[in-house]
Write a protein that holds these residues in place. Structure first.
Motif, short mmCIF file in Angstrom:
data_model
loop_
_atom_site.label_atom_id
_atom_site.label_comp_id
_atom_site.label_asym_id
_atom_site.label_seq_id
_atom_site.Cartn_x
_atom_site.Cartn_y
_atom_site.Cartn_z
N VAL A 42 0.84 -1.20 0.00
CA VAL A 42 0.00 0.00 0.00
C VAL A 42 0.87 1.25 0.00
CG1 VAL A 42 -1.77 1.28 1.24
CG2 VAL A 42 -1.84 -1.21 1.20
N THR A 43 1.86 1.28 0.91
CA THR A 43 2.74 2.45 0.99
C THR A 43 3.57 2.60 -0.27
OG1 THR A 43 2.87 2.10 3.38
CG2 THR A 43 4.50 3.57 2.39
N GLY A 44 4.11 1.48 -0.78
CA GLY A 44 4.94 1.55 -1.98
C GLY A 44 4.18 2.09 -3.17
N VAL A 45 2.96 1.60 -3.38
CA VAL A 45 2.15 2.08 -4.51
C VAL A 45 1.73 3.53 -4.29
CG1 VAL A 45 -0.05 1.78 -5.72
CG2 VAL A 45 1.34 -0.21 -5.15
N ALA A 46 1.35 3.87 -3.05
CA ALA A 46 0.91 5.24 -2.77
C ALA A 46 2.04 6.25 -2.99
CB ALA A 46 0.40 5.32 -1.33
N LEU A 47 3.27 5.88 -2.60
CA LEU A 47 4.40 6.81 -2.76
C LEU A 47 4.74 7.04 -4.23
CD1 LEU A 47 6.78 5.59 0.11
CD2 LEU A 47 5.48 7.72 0.03
N LEU A 48 4.57 5.99 -5.05
CA LEU A 48 4.94 6.11 -6.46
C LEU A 48 3.79 6.59 -7.34
CD1 LEU A 48 7.11 2.89 -6.81
CD2 LEU A 48 7.91 5.24 -6.87
N LEU A 49 2.58 6.62 -6.80
CA LEU A 49 1.43 7.04 -7.61
C LEU A 49 1.58 8.46 -8.19
CD1 LEU A 49 -1.37 6.19 -8.63
CD2 LEU A 49 -2.35 7.16 -6.53
N PRO A 50 2.07 9.44 -7.39
CA PRO A 50 2.22 10.79 -7.96
C PRO A 50 3.18 10.85 -9.16
CG PRO A 50 2.32 10.87 -5.58
CD PRO A 50 2.37 9.43 -5.95
N LEU A 51 4.13 9.91 -9.22
CA LEU A 51 5.09 9.92 -10.33
C LEU A 51 4.43 9.52 -11.65
CD1 LEU A 51 8.14 8.15 -8.60
CD2 LEU A 51 7.69 10.61 -8.81
N THR A 52 3.22 8.95 -11.58
CA THR A 52 2.55 8.47 -12.79
C THR A 52 1.55 9.46 -13.35
OG1 THR A 52 0.74 7.38 -11.57
CG2 THR A 52 2.77 6.12 -11.90
N PHE A 53 1.47 10.66 -12.76
CA PHE A 53 0.47 11.63 -13.19
C PHE A 53 0.52 11.90 -14.69
CE2 PHE A 53 -0.12 13.94 -8.85
CZ PHE A 53 -0.77 12.82 -8.38
N MET A 55 2.18 10.01 -16.94
CA MET A 55 2.47 8.82 -17.73
C MET A 55 1.22 8.35 -18.47
SD MET A 55 4.84 6.58 -15.09
CE MET A 55 4.89 5.17 -16.18
N ASP A 56 1.42 7.54 -19.50
CA ASP A 56 0.30 6.88 -20.16
C ASP A 56 -0.36 5.95 -19.14
OD1 ASP A 56 -1.15 5.83 -22.63
OD2 ASP A 56 -0.24 4.01 -21.83
N PRO A 57 -1.71 5.94 -19.02
CA PRO A 57 -2.38 5.11 -18.01
C PRO A 57 -1.98 3.64 -18.05
CG PRO A 57 -3.95 6.62 -19.00
CD PRO A 57 -2.67 6.76 -19.77
N THR A 58 -1.83 3.10 -19.27
CA THR A 58 -1.47 1.68 -19.38
C THR A 58 -0.08 1.44 -18.80
OG1 THR A 58 -2.80 1.49 -21.38
CG2 THR A 58 -1.22 -0.27 -20.95
N SER A 59 0.87 2.28 -19.14
CA SER A 59 2.23 2.13 -18.62
C SER A 59 2.26 2.31 -17.11
CB SER A 59 3.16 3.16 -19.29
OG SER A 59 3.18 2.97 -20.68
N ALA A 60 1.48 3.28 -16.62
CA ALA A 60 1.46 3.55 -15.18
C ALA A 60 0.91 2.37 -14.40
CB ALA A 60 0.61 4.80 -14.91
N ILE A 61 -0.21 1.81 -14.85
CA ILE A 61 -0.81 0.70 -14.11
C ILE A 61 0.04 -0.55 -14.21
CG2 ILE A 61 -2.23 -0.22 -16.00
CD1 ILE A 61 -3.41 0.20 -12.36
N MET A 342 -9.09 6.63 -11.53
CA MET A 342 -9.94 7.82 -11.64
C MET A 342 -9.11 9.06 -11.95
SD MET A 342 -12.66 7.14 -8.56
CE MET A 342 -13.85 5.79 -8.68
N MET A 343 -7.91 9.09 -11.40
CA MET A 343 -7.00 10.22 -11.66
C MET A 343 -6.61 10.27 -13.13
SD MET A 343 -3.23 10.74 -10.01
CE MET A 343 -2.58 9.38 -10.97
N TRP A 344 -6.51 9.09 -13.74
CA TRP A 344 -6.15 9.03 -15.17
C TRP A 344 -7.37 9.18 -16.08
CZ3 TRP A 344 -3.58 4.02 -13.28
CH2 TRP A 344 -2.37 4.32 -12.67
N GLY A 345 -8.55 9.42 -15.48
CA GLY A 345 -9.76 9.64 -16.29
C GLY A 345 -10.45 8.37 -16.73
N LEU A 346 -10.18 7.24 -16.04
CA LEU A 346 -10.81 5.97 -16.39
C LEU A 346 -11.86 5.61 -15.35
CD1 LEU A 346 -7.58 4.00 -17.35
CD2 LEU A 346 -9.25 4.94 -18.93
N GLN A 347 -12.98 5.09 -15.80
CA GLN A 347 -14.06 4.71 -14.90
C GLN A 347 -14.18 3.20 -14.83
OE1 GLN A 347 -15.90 6.87 -12.97
NE2 GLN A 347 -16.61 4.98 -12.00
#
Length: 501
Positions: A42-53, A55-61, A342-347
């Motif tokens: 949880v912490t690892g993903v949460a810390l790196l999530l802002p770095l994907t703002f 990025m392409d959604p597919t690459s980020a996920i 949701m941040m990447w605009g996907l529902q």
């Protein structure tokens, strides 16, 4: 277009150089994060999530998903080598993994953990590929009443199955439940419970300081109290990867266990809120009850490692099904990933598989790549990891203490967690000296809040009527199984007395 065609199309996306590197990097970071107590997926993903703002959604996920299931691999490493579970699902791995390390079989324990994790991940990915949307709908059948009954089954099994004395196991479970009630009551207007006016107790006790204190600190006390047994943790020559490889007989022992545990763990992963810890424990229980090596379980059995690791890896992948198809997170980490979507605009929802096929199938196909990367890196690291056990006690003990302090402090950046960790360590050391099992405390601590929330929601739905647990077929069956678990030892004892007379 069939699922296979869509998967091939997804490989066209995930096999780009950038996405392959991101899948491998995510898996490797997950291994490291999982092996470091106090961080977790949880912490690892949460810390790196802002770095994907940007990025392409597919690459980020793809990268974030790699961190998630790579973490399930890595959590076993510190559990096996140092008796400090990297994450809550690895608590069950430590029960058999660490005794194997003390017996000079740490390399085989790590090899078994990696193989079982790979099997669990593979079964989870294939199931997600073929039946993800369908099984997510089945998971929706588990409402609050069913989830409460499932967790009750797990809670009532803890005391009987862990430790030599069931009564001591029940006492330890009760202590874990008591600790879990401290803090704010989120379902009753935020009222404080057992806080005694302390601000530090308003948010309750944190799991990471508890697990580090209960497992890690007593290990240091044990090491320093047994100087006459040698200066290093294990005996024998340095192990190589070749010497760590399991024999055919050992593989025959773990593969069936890993397969059936992966199937159970994968299903638990589909249940909203169940998580890898529940999957790991239920699979361990199933193996202990139905396996051929029941007596060795808890004392260094390969089957125990296989059951735990296969289940939590399969559950990690299974949690993506309700996330993608229904928009319901199955664990804390997938809740963070839901925010990312949701941040990447996907529902998230059923239409995601229709409108965003490149994204969905690119993610699923990348899991095959990431899973292969994780087992490759994990196996290659075995000789290096085994060198930890060759470090003299006088050096490794301060290192473990340092890891414990940093891990406990890093959760909330609060010294209160460090002192709580120390207190938990002293209590655990005393309990172990009197043959009280520690694992039930941790498992009850994790499961009890989920049980409380589920049962209170069930009563809220039924306006306070307990009939909701009997009227629903799934919960009724689970309660019947729970009754069998409770009554079986009593009945068996009476039968033995009758036969003796």
């Amino acid at each position: 277009m069939g699922n296979f065609d869509l998967l091939m199309q997804g490989f066209g996306t995930s096999f780009s150089v950038a996405n392959v590197l991101l899948a491998i990097a995510g898996g490797f970071m997950g291994l490291l994060v999982g092996a470091m107590p106090g961080i977790g997926a949880v912490t690892g993903v949460a810390l790196l999530l802002p770095l994907t703002f940007k990025m392409d959604p597919t690459s980020a996920i793809i990268m974030l998903a790699g961190i998630y299931y790579g973490n399930m691999y890595g959590g076993a490493y510190s559990a096996i080598l140092l008796n400090i579970p990297g994450d809550s699902p690895a608590v069950m791995t430590a029960l058999d993994g660490y005794p194997m390390s003390r017996q000079g079989k740490g390399g085989k324990a790590l090899f078994a953990a990696n193989i079982s994790s790979f099997i669990g991940g593979s079964i989870g990915i294939v199931t997600l590929t073929l039946f993800g949307p369908l099984l997510a709908k089945v998971g929706l059948k588990f409402g609050p009443a069913e989830i409460a009954a499932l967790i009750l089954l797990a809670l009532t099994s803890i005391g009987w199955l862990l430790g030599d004395d069931p009564l001591k196991g029940i006492v330890a479970s009760a202590l874990g439940i008591l600790l879990s009630t401290v803090g704010m009551d989120s379902m009753a207007g935020g009222a404080g419970r057992y806080t005694f006016g302390s601000v530090n107790l308003l948010s309750g006790f944190s799991f990471i300081p508890l697990v580090i204190g209960m497992f890690g600190l007593p290990q240091v006390m044990e090491l320093m109290s047994k100087k006459d047994e040698g200066d290093i943790l294990t005996t024998g020559p340095r192990l190589t990867l070749k010497e760590s490889i399991l024999t055919k007989e050992e593989l025959k022992r773990i593969i069936p266990t890993a397969i059936k545990s992966a199937i159970l763990g994968n299903f638990v992963g589909f249940l909203p809120g169940a998580g890898g810890t529940t999957a790991s424990f239920l699979s361990y229980v199933m193996e202990k009850k139905t396996g051929k090596n029941e007596k060795e379980m808890g004392n260094g059995a390969l089957e125990g490692i296989a059951a735990s690791e296969a289940a939590n890896n399969a559950a990690a992948v299974g949690a993506f099904a309700p996330l993608l198809t229904l928009g319901i997170p199955g664990s804390g980490t997938t809740a963070v990933l839901l925010g990312g979507l949701m941040m990447w605009g996907l529902q998230p929802g059923p239409l995601l598989f229709i409108q965003q096929t490149d994204f969905v199938w690119g993610l699923i196909s990348s899991m095959y790549i990431g899973n292969l990367a994780c087992i490759f890196v994990g196996l290659v690291m075995i000789p290096f990891l085994m060198s930890i056990l060759r470090i003299p006690r006088g050096i490794i003990a301060p290192i473990i203490v340092f890891i414990c302090i940093v891990g406990a402090y890093s959760v909330n950046n609060n010294m209160f967690d460090v002192w709580f960790m120390v207190g938990a360590g002293v209590i655990a050391f005393i309990m172990q000296k009197h043959q009280y099992p520690v694992a039930p405390i941790l498992l009850a601590f994790v499961l009890a809040p989920r049980f409380e929330q589920a049962i209170r929601r069930a009563f809220s739905i039924s306006n306070g009527s307990a009939k909701i647990f009997i009227e629903k077929p799934i919960s009724a069956v689970l309660l019947l199984i729970t009754a069998v678990f409770i009554l079986a030892p009593v009945v068996m004892r009476l039968v033995k007395k009758v036969k003796a007379k």
